[in-house]
Design a protein around this motif. Structure first.
Motif: not given
Length: 244
Positions: A70-72, A151-156, A121-129
């Motif tokens: 999933a992209s989160i 998962v893939t963290i993909a914050n704007a 948890f706040d995924s924006s605390a982690y780099a997109n990856d």
């Protein structure tokens, strides 16, 4: 019926039971009694008893959300199950897919979870990856189960780059009279929202569609040199003026 018998003559008693019976067959899970009997010379035997619980069943452990691959983004609720009849605790960890050994703990708890929220948890605390979420459930017998979820963290990513603007017409030093058309160029790495036109620092109009133009009657100005500038604003409200 004795499952296993140990004997010796040492004063210090050390008997390690490996969970098997006299035929080296693993005994079923359950509660077993142990008895220590000491005999000294012709004195009557003295016995001490206790119980031990055999538990070889691993906990149930699973992440249900987010889904695999999933992209989160933003604040994420991780849901799933961490359960055992003799539950000890659970731990939720995260690590980059490229370096799974560099795990950090997101959350821990001692309550069993049955298809419910394990952590927020706040995924924006982690780099997109790409990352691996790992849920580990441990019971009181030391049995553990681990469940991985990719998962893939993909914050704007915030747009902080201003656009560029230039005045194409009139050109530098050009003489004009009467009604004229101001023409400007504007570019941005995302999108230009509008372009404004200034004569001698005074706003005279704006245009939100390329090509960016504005009609102006130069007769309103005194004869002589004047400065025309364009100001471009992008969709993130970053702005920049053209060079005078």
């Amino acid at each position: 019926v004795a499952v296993r018998t140990y004997s010796g003559t040492d004063e210090d008693i050390l008997a390690v039971w490996d969970g098997t019976d006299a035929l080296s067959v693993v005994v079923p899970d359950g509660t077993y009694m142990y008895r220590i009997t000491a005999v000294s010379g012709e004195m009557s035997a003295v016995a001490r008893e206790g119980t031990v619980h055999v538990d070889t069943i691993v906990p149930v452990c699973e992440i249900s959300l987010p889904a695999e691959s999933a992209s989160i983004d933003g604040v994420l609720a991780v849901t799933g199950t961490a359960y055992d009849t003799s539950f000890q605790n659970y731990t939720l960890e995260i690590a980059p897919s490229a370096a799974p050994e560099t795990k950090t703990t997101i959350d821990t708890g001692t309550d069993t979870k049955l298809s419910e929220t394990i952590s927020v948890f706040d995924s924006s605390a982690y780099a997109n990856d790409d990352y691996i979420l790992t849920l580990i459930a441990l019971d009181k017998a030391g049995n553990a189960t681990a469940f991985d979820r990719s998962v893939t963290i993909a914050n704007a990513v915030a747009d902080t780059t201003p656009p560029t603007a230039s005045v194409d017409s009139p050109t530098e030093g050009q003489s004009v009279s009467g009604p004229i058309t101001l023409i400007a160029s504007a570019e941005d790495d995302v999108a230009v929202a509008k372009t404004e036109y200034y004569i001698d620092g005074k706003l005279i109009g704006s245009d939100g569609t390329s090509p960016y133009t504005e009609q102006f009657n130069s007769s309103a100005l005194a004869n002589g040199a004047h400065t025309a500038r364009a100001k471009a604003t992008d969709t993130s409200n970053n702005s920049a003026y053209s060079t005078p």
